[in-house]
Design an enzyme around this catalytic site. Sequence first.
Site, PDB file in Angstrom:
ATOM      1  N   SER A   1      -6.858   0.343  10.656  1.00 18.42           N
ATOM      2  CA  SER A   1      -7.316  -0.931  10.102  1.00 18.42           C
ATOM      3  C   SER A   1      -8.761  -1.144  10.479  1.00 18.42           C
ATOM      4  CB  SER A   1      -6.471  -2.082  10.656  1.00 18.42           C
ATOM      5  OG  SER A   1      -7.031  -3.342  10.331  1.00 18.42           O
TER       6      SER A   1
ATOM      7  N   ILE B   1       0.824  -1.207   0.000  1.00 17.42           N
ATOM      8  CA  ILE B   1       0.000   0.000   0.000  1.00 17.42           C
ATOM      9  C   ILE B   1       0.857   1.255   0.000  1.00 17.42           C
ATOM     10  CG2 ILE B   1      -1.640   1.346   1.376  1.00 17.42           C
ATOM     11  CD1 ILE B   1      -2.815  -1.339   2.344  1.00 17.42           C
TER      12      ILE B   1
ATOM     13  N   LYS C   1      -3.939  -0.741  16.400  1.00 16.10           N
ATOM     14  CA  LYS C   1      -4.632   0.054  15.400  1.00 16.10           C
ATOM     15  C   LYS C   1      -5.743   0.889  16.028  1.00 16.10           C
ATOM     16  CE  LYS C   1      -2.280  -1.109  11.748  1.00 16.10           C
ATOM     17  NZ  LYS C   1      -1.467  -0.105  11.020  1.00 16.10           N
TER      18      LYS C   1
ATOM     19  N   TYR D   1      -2.316  -6.528  17.252  1.00 16.05           N
ATOM     20  CA  TYR D   1      -2.511  -5.733  16.042  1.00 16.05           C
ATOM     21  C   TYR D   1      -3.764  -4.874  16.167  1.00 16.05           C
ATOM     22  CZ  TYR D   1      -3.299  -4.682  11.084  1.00 16.05           C
ATOM     23  OH  TYR D   1      -3.529  -4.047   9.883  1.00 16.05           O
TER      24      TYR D   1
ATOM     25  N   ASP E   1      14.458   1.918  11.159  1.00 15.85           N
ATOM     26  CA  ASP E   1      13.826   0.861  11.937  1.00 15.85           C
ATOM     27  C   ASP E   1      12.796   1.548  12.822  1.00 15.85           C
ATOM     28  OD1 ASP E   1      13.015  -1.143  13.606  1.00 15.85           O
ATOM     29  OD2 ASP E   1      14.973  -1.439  14.574  1.00 15.85           O
TER      30      ASP E   1
END
Length: 247
Positions: A140, A20, A157, A153, A60
């Site tokens: 997300s 993306i 988000k 995750y 990083d």
Amino acid sequence: MSASRFEGSRVIVTGAARGIGARIAERFAAEGANVVVIDRLREEGSARAEAIGGAFVQADLASVESTRDAMEAAVTELGGVDALVNNAGLLRFASLMETTPEQWDETFAVNSRSMLLTLQIAAREMVAAGRGGAIVNLASMAAKTGGAGQVAYAASKSAVVALTRVAALELGPSGIRVNAMCPGYVLTEMGADTRTPEKIAQWSSYSPLGRLGEPDDVAGLALFLASQDGAYLTGQAVNITGGMVMH
């Protein structure tokens, strides 16, 4: 689509070596922007930047120092910043009971903390320049719906959505708009090793459009939110899920 919508704009896109982020960077460049690609993947990131006539900075994003150094270098390269797209992210699968503190911390470091750091530096530059600006954060669908096996995750988000709203409130008086995108299942390199034809068919059936997302779907929204077409949008977490989420 205007070929000069972002003519001369200075744009930073994180995680833009592939997927993306790569498509977002390509489309900004195609519409006249000067783009810096930030990514940990040196070879792929350098190639992407060269292909679009931009510059590459390695970072990083799990490291505070590396993230700050990369953003400072990107701002210096561009001579300022008009738009920041925080696209970089990390996806690790583990159940609620199996997720370790180390996995949790790593996911939050990349998916949430890095956005705080890049946003702080971009906003500082935008405020000093007095020209306003736009910041787009990749959240997300999981931020709104959760996701079994994705506890770190999904939580990270959700933090992106909250960060976006607070930033929009605090930076709005300086003419800086901050929005988040909440994509559904998008076909990229992320998660490809766990993707099967059966899973693709199953997830496609959840969308009224009968398909999964493509990087271009998300890139189009990112450019809209960063452009004057989205000038009265801020603090939003916009679903781009093919109708899988409708709120």
